[in-house]
Design a protein around this motif. Structure first.
Motif, short mmCIF file in Angstrom:
data_model
loop_
_atom_site.label_atom_id
_atom_site.label_comp_id
_atom_site.label_asym_id
_atom_site.label_seq_id
_atom_site.Cartn_x
_atom_site.Cartn_y
_atom_site.Cartn_z
N UNK A 132 21.73 48.13 29.69
CA UNK A 132 22.65 47.04 29.39
C UNK A 132 21.95 45.72 29.63
N UNK A 133 22.26 44.75 28.76
CA UNK A 133 21.67 43.42 28.84
C UNK A 133 22.77 42.39 28.93
N UNK A 165 30.89 32.11 27.75
CA UNK A 165 31.01 33.56 27.68
C UNK A 165 29.77 34.24 28.23
N UNK A 166 29.94 35.51 28.55
CA UNK A 166 28.85 36.38 28.94
C UNK A 166 28.68 37.38 27.80
N UNK A 167 27.47 37.44 27.23
CA UNK A 167 27.20 38.44 26.20
C UNK A 167 26.71 39.70 26.89
N UNK A 168 27.37 40.84 26.59
CA UNK A 168 27.01 42.13 27.18
C UNK A 168 26.68 43.10 26.05
N UNK A 169 25.43 43.54 26.03
CA UNK A 169 25.00 44.51 25.03
C UNK A 169 24.56 45.79 25.72
N UNK A 225 19.32 45.95 32.62
CA UNK A 225 19.33 47.03 33.62
C UNK A 225 19.21 48.36 32.89
N UNK A 226 18.24 49.18 33.31
CA UNK A 226 18.06 50.52 32.77
C UNK A 226 18.88 51.46 33.64
N UNK A 227 19.86 52.12 33.02
CA UNK A 227 20.77 52.99 33.76
C UNK A 227 20.33 54.45 33.72
#
Length: 178
Positions: A101-102, A136-140, A93-95
């Motif tokens: 964030x990916x 898990x969820x990876x959040x970058x 998502x482009x904020x």
């Protein structure tokens, strides 16, 4: 019904239900971002930035999750990528303002160009992840081309505070004081 069709039906059902049943938003950070999982998840994999841009490191955080957990947008934005990277479903998502964030592994019916709001369900945790134990969820998060710690956007990192140095230590630290 084949397993893939059943999984897609479950994703669609979750997204439809989330549109009709208001869910409480996760805790919000100083920048107006919220956690992508609710309730607030445990951080099971820490941010480990690489020494050099091309070096190995962990360019995000891993959040404890269960398969099928709803993943929510931490801030308003536009879907800029929805697809597979190697063997994992990824959503980006482009904020705006250079922030993106990916999330992985996230199965989602959203497509590139769709607008999303903070707290909106993006998809569900489903697929192969890189956590050794559990799911898990990876959040970058990236600012421009650089990865940054996602926890900074949800108020999890305390700002550095420089304290005054006592005079006797200040004098002892000066090379010309001896």
């Amino acid at each position: 019904m084949p397993a893939a069709a059943s999984a897609r039906s479950a994703v669609v059902a979750i997204l439809l239900l989330s549109a009709w049943v208001p869910a409480p938003l996760p805790a919000t950070g100083a920048e107006g971002w919220s956690w992508p999982l609710s309730p607030r998840p445990a951080v099971v994999g820490e941010w480990t930035p690489p020494a050099q841009r091309w070096s190995s490191g962990h360019r995000g955080v891993d959040l404890g999750a269960v398969a099928g957990a709803a993943v929510r947008s931490p801030a308003d934005g536009t879907v800029s990528f929805a697809g597979f990277v190697v063997d994992r479903p990824v959503l980006t998502v482009d904020h705006g303002g250079g922030l993106r964030s990916s999330f992985e592994p996230v199965e989602s019916p959203l497509v590139r160009g769709q607008r999303v709001r903070r707290g909106q369900v993006l998809g569900v945790v489903r697929g192969r992840d890189h956590c050794r134990e559990g799911t898990c969820l990876h959040w970058g998060v990236r600012r421009g081309d650089d990865y940054v710690n996602p926890l900074a956007f949800v108020g999890e990192l305390e700002p550095s505070v420089l304290l005054p140095v006592p005079a006797e230590l200040r004098t002892a630290a000066q090379p010309w004081s001896s």
